[in-house]
Write an enzyme that holds these catalytic residues in place. Sequence first.
Site: not given
Length: 411
Positions: A70, A101, A135-136
């Site tokens: 993501d 990222d 994850e974010e």
Amino acid sequence: MDEVVQTLSDIVKMNTVNGSEKQVIDYIAALFAKHNIESKLVEYAPDRASLVAEIGDGKGPVVGFDGHADIVALGDAAKWKVDALSATIKDNLMIGRGTSDMKSGLMAGAWALINLHDQQVPLHGTLRFMATVGEEYGQYGAKQLAEAGYAKDLDTLIVGEPSGAAKQLLMQKQIQYMLQIDQAGAQKLADANHTNEQHFIELAHKGSLTYTVHSNGTAAHSSMPEIGKNAITPLMAFYQKEEAYFESVKNYRNPVLGAVTPVVTMVRGGEQINTVPASADLSVKIRTIPELPNADMLVAIKEIIADLNAAGADLTLDVLSDLRPMHTMEDAPLVKVAKSVGEANLDQHLPLIGVPGGTDASSFLAANPDIDVVVFGPGNITAHQVNEYVDLDMYHRFITIYEQMVTTLLK
């Protein structure tokens, strides 16, 4: 364009802002299948799935590699030099959301696994590649994989999050503060670096405890407040007691991460200016350290709420996230391998540091606190910024670094 760059370009062009990660997962699964590597999709929600693939003889340690698919919001299009999902390459930099990222780290780990498999490198143990969702915003995929048992036998974990910064940034005071070095030390570090980017090995990062306290009252006209119950009043009492508690723990320190960092981030209350408020909320984000466990802090917060409720308040606690901190000792074999292999391939000295932001490691450590972890990957501090980019030279180097780290750890 070589194949490893093409694959990175392909997934950067996929819009996985806060979801839709399955398109990246399907792409990597197909790439693995092309090389006769089996993988398993772990569905989280429609259009969202994580991926697990393993190689090795299974007769030794388990080395994990973690990356997420993501990305954060694209940001202001007017401020981007190029389209945020274009994966434009200029001066050997690939520009686009997620390049740093962390789609470059994710693909570097994937290609390391492919190369080790195709070259039939003997691995006495298991390399477990894990690509996660969400994850974010909550580490959803890592939590799901950990709960499914994929963390219980991990000995070490390499998190391929970005670990670099443009070399010229070493001259900035904030970077020097993070590294705990002066101007002369920064210059010495820069002089020893024969690339355009300085990297670091992150052996520690803070955890995170995020919560909202809700206060319930009774609405009334402001001319007759006595028939209502102002929700703001007990919330302010909570705030004062919470601040006193934060003051009492300020001397807890980690040698790498420093102190606990609590911040009240949002306060909301009331409906209109002439009405006694029936509800009010206060939200807090605490960056935590191993020396003061998240659980201990939660107990203290709950005790404050219980005391105030016993005195007539109506407060409730909503814990939004509870992610543990990470700290691997610098003499751990994983750290030593990362440093020796990394310095040889990146042609620079690699400082060992701790950072305030967290990673998927928190969720894996919650299931198995004995995992040694390093955060080390291509990419840099343009993550989450407009004009985010990855240095493609570093991307190639990290593929080799991961191959050599895994080979050394599983020899």
